[in-house]
Scaffold this motif. Structure first.
Motif, PDB file in Angstrom:
ATOM      1  N   LYS A 195      -5.418  -5.583  -2.238  1.00  0.00           N
ATOM      2  CA  LYS A 195      -3.959  -5.534  -2.391  1.00  0.00           C
ATOM      3  C   LYS A 195      -3.250  -4.980  -1.158  1.00  0.00           C
ATOM      4  O   LYS A 195      -2.037  -4.843  -1.157  1.00  0.00           O
ATOM      5  N   ARG A 196      -4.019  -4.663  -0.100  1.00  0.00           N
ATOM      6  CA  ARG A 196      -3.434  -4.038   1.088  1.00  0.00           C
ATOM      7  C   ARG A 196      -3.981  -4.691   2.352  1.00  0.00           C
ATOM      8  O   ARG A 196      -5.139  -4.490   2.707  1.00  0.00           O
ATOM      9  N   ASP A 197      -3.139  -5.449   3.030  1.00  0.00           N
ATOM     10  CA  ASP A 197      -3.574  -6.160   4.232  1.00  0.00           C
ATOM     11  C   ASP A 197      -4.098  -5.224   5.313  1.00  0.00           C
ATOM     12  O   ASP A 197      -5.073  -5.540   5.991  1.00  0.00           O
ATOM     13  N   TYR A 198      -3.463  -4.070   5.478  1.00  0.00           N
ATOM     14  CA  TYR A 198      -3.937  -3.139   6.505  1.00  0.00           C
ATOM     15  C   TYR A 198      -5.344  -2.642   6.198  1.00  0.00           C
ATOM     16  O   TYR A 198      -6.140  -2.439   7.106  1.00  0.00           O
ATOM     17  N   MET A 199      -5.670  -2.470   4.908  1.00  0.00           N
ATOM     18  CA  MET A 199      -7.022  -2.038   4.530  1.00  0.00           C
ATOM     19  C   MET A 199      -8.032  -3.156   4.776  1.00  0.00           C
ATOM     20  O   MET A 199      -9.161  -2.894   5.193  1.00  0.00           O
ATOM     21  N   LYS A 200      -7.637  -4.396   4.525  1.00  0.00           N
ATOM     22  CA  LYS A 200      -8.526  -5.526   4.787  1.00  0.00           C
ATOM     23  C   LYS A 200      -8.921  -5.534   6.261  1.00  0.00           C
ATOM     24  O   LYS A 200     -10.095  -5.702   6.596  1.00  0.00           O
ATOM     25  N   LYS A 201      -7.940  -5.321   7.121  1.00  0.00           N
ATOM     26  CA  LYS A 201      -8.201  -5.324   8.560  1.00  0.00           C
ATOM     27  C   LYS A 201      -9.126  -4.172   8.951  1.00  0.00           C
ATOM     28  O   LYS A 201     -10.075  -4.362   9.720  1.00  0.00           O
ATOM     29  N   ILE A 202      -8.893  -2.994   8.413  1.00  0.00           N
ATOM     30  CA  ILE A 202      -9.740  -1.828   8.722  1.00  0.00           C
ATOM     31  C   ILE A 202     -11.174  -2.079   8.261  1.00  0.00           C
ATOM     32  O   ILE A 202     -12.129  -1.846   9.007  1.00  0.00           O
ATOM     33  N   VAL A 203     -11.338  -2.558   7.049  1.00  0.00           N
ATOM     34  CA  VAL A 203     -12.681  -2.786   6.503  1.00  0.00           C
ATOM     35  C   VAL A 203     -13.388  -3.902   7.265  1.00  0.00           C
ATOM     36  O   VAL A 203     -14.578  -3.789   7.571  1.00  0.00           O
TER      37      VAL A 203
END
Length: 106
Positions: free
Chosen positions: A81-89
């Motif tokens: 649900k969080r694009d910034y988290m997708k990028k970090i992971v």
């Protein structure tokens, strides 16, 4: 409550499943799928094959997978649900995928 018990049983079934789709026999890689956006992403498939070939065949590996399936669904839901988290992971997983792909070239 009863929902937690049902989810735990589902997790064990998924972790012990040796059938399955394109990614291999152990079920889904929730966190990788959430971060790469598809269970068919090449990175997810590489991680699934590594799990199936190196983790599921031994007792310790199966325990690791069981713990992963127990705790990763809510983490994956948060990431999805969080694009910034997708990028970090994705950034964190890519070096792991590179190492794993050398251990499991097929």
């Amino acid at each position: 409550g009863g929902n937690e018990s049902e989810r735990s049983e589902t997790v064990v079934v998924i972790a012990n499943d040796t059938g399955g789709g394109k990614g291999g026999g152990g079920g889904g890689c929730f966190i990788a799928t959430a971060s790469f956006g598809s269970p068919y992403a090449k990175e997810v498939i590489i991680l699934s094959k590594f799990r199936d070939k190196y983790l599921l065949p031994n007792t310790i590996g199966r325990q690791i997978v069981k713990l992963y399936y127990r705790f990763s669904p809510p983490i994956a839901d948060y990431i999805s649900k969080r694009d910034y988290m997708k990028k970090i992971v994705r950034t964190c997983l890519k070096p792991i995928v590179r190492v794993v792909s050398h251990a499991n070239p097929n």
